[in-house]
Write an enzyme that holds these catalytic residues in place. Structure first.
Site, PDB file in Angstrom:
ATOM      1  N   CYS A 131      31.097 -25.786  19.909  1.00 30.64           N
ATOM      2  CA  CYS A 131      32.124 -25.929  18.872  1.00 30.64           C
ATOM      3  C   CYS A 131      31.477 -25.749  17.383  1.00 30.64           C
ATOM      4  O   CYS A 131      32.180 -24.586  16.742  1.00 30.64           O
ATOM      5  CB  CYS A 131      32.720 -27.164  18.807  1.00 30.64           C
ATOM      6  N   CYS A 132      30.472 -26.152  16.960  1.00 30.56           N
ATOM      7  CA  CYS A 132      29.767 -25.859  15.996  1.00 30.56           C
ATOM      8  C   CYS A 132      29.386 -24.407  15.670  1.00 30.56           C
ATOM      9  O   CYS A 132      29.403 -23.781  14.572  1.00 30.56           O
ATOM     10  CB  CYS A 132      28.662 -26.580  15.438  1.00 30.56           C
ATOM     11  N   CYS A 214      33.507 -31.920   9.924  1.00 28.85           N
ATOM     12  CA  CYS A 214      34.816 -31.853  10.256  1.00 28.85           C
ATOM     13  C   CYS A 214      35.326 -33.238  10.543  1.00 28.85           C
ATOM     14  O   CYS A 214      34.681 -34.071  11.166  1.00 28.85           O
ATOM     15  CB  CYS A 214      34.962 -31.069  11.556  1.00 28.85           C
ATOM     16  N   CYS A 217      34.506 -35.359  13.899  1.00 24.03           N
ATOM     17  CA  CYS A 217      33.086 -35.457  14.162  1.00 24.03           C
ATOM     18  C   CYS A 217      32.445 -36.260  12.817  1.00 24.03           C
ATOM     19  O   CYS A 217      31.135 -36.427  12.954  1.00 24.03           O
ATOM     20  CB  CYS A 217      32.527 -34.184  14.469  1.00 24.03           C
ATOM     21  N   CYS A 240      24.580 -29.232  12.296  1.00 22.54           N
ATOM     22  CA  CYS A 240      25.571 -28.091  13.038  1.00 22.54           C
ATOM     23  C   CYS A 240      24.759 -26.768  13.486  1.00 22.54           C
ATOM     24  O   CYS A 240      25.203 -26.326  14.369  1.00 22.54           O
ATOM     25  CB  CYS A 240      26.552 -27.835  12.061  1.00 22.54           C
TER      26      CYS A 240
END
Length: 244
Positions: A131-132, A214, A217, A240
């Site tokens: 995702c990062c 985010c 997280c 990240c």
């Protein structure tokens, strides 16, 4: 859109500049805070419109204030992941109004909804590294391709992985000069600069979030804990991937 439109300088030239500056500004002894202004004055003169600053709209808004003083109108790269706290987006709007900068919203190729359709809902919970990469690392790399140098708010006190961060270095990943003018600053020095210069900072910093990413997280941190322990809480992940 970015204001950096000139042709990029040769990689060999930039690397030589970075290595020379790292030696010139390098020190194992913490320099005084005002050295940040000296580094940025050099960067502004050397790179002009080819200089950008990355900002997560947390405490690193102080960095934007410092860069804007050396290079008014500088491009500020904000990773608009689609998962930010409302306070982070509010800080972005406030910063754009308060300082002479050009905020560039760096967006992923896919919206959150599109990513959910392709990779499944809540990828951040199942594969935060992926995702990062999709929402931060890849978009930033694409954006940095238009610059010769970038300024970051990385500090040695952030975590052990950043303990040897130099003021200037060659970023081999993005093939440009990387400048970390507050590398030796403490978190208290960052906050003191914000107060003295009326720089907007993320209000979450005062609510137990010393490191802000985010919303899904990021968690509050207990007093005395590692400032980044609220990032990807419960996982071995601490970065990240942007600064690795």
């Amino acid at each position: 859109m970015s204001t950096a439109q000139q042709e990029r300088r040769p990689r060999e030239e930039l690397r030589a500049l970075a290595e020379g500056a790292e030696e010139w500004f390098g020190s194992d002894v913490p320099p005084p805070p005002e050295d940040a202004a000296e580094v940025l004055a050099w960067a502004a003169e050397e790179f002009g419109a080819g200089l950008a600053v990355a900002c997560s709209m947390a405490a690193d808004t102080v960095l934007v204030d410092l860069v804007a003083k050396a290079r008014p109108g500088v491009d500020v790269l904000f990773l608009d992941t689609g998962y930010h706290f409302a306070d982070t987006l509010g800080t972005r709007a406030e910063l754009e109004y308060a300082l002479d900068v050009t905020v560039v919203d760096v967006k992923p190729e896919q919206s959150v909804a599109e990513q959910d359709r392709v990779h499944g809902k809540d990828l951040f919970a199942r594969d935060p590294g992926r995702c990062c990469h999709l929402r931060k690392v890849e978009p930033l790399a694409n954006s940095l391709a238009g610059y010769d140098a970038w300024v970051t708010g990385v500090r040695r006190g952030d975590n052990p992985l950043r303990a040897n961060t130099p003021l200037v270095s060659w970023d081999a990943t993005h093939e440009l000069v990387k400048i970390n003018p507050v590398a030796f600053w403490s978190f208290d020095q960052v906050l003191a600069h914000a107060e003295a210069n009326h720089t907007p900072i993320n209000p979450l910093l005062a609510a137990g979030y010393p490191s802000i990413g985010c919303e899904p997280c990021t968690r509050r941190v207990n007093p005395g804990d590692d400032p980044r322990s609220g990032r990807w809480a419960g996982l071995a992940k601490t970065e990240c991937g942007i600064h690795l």
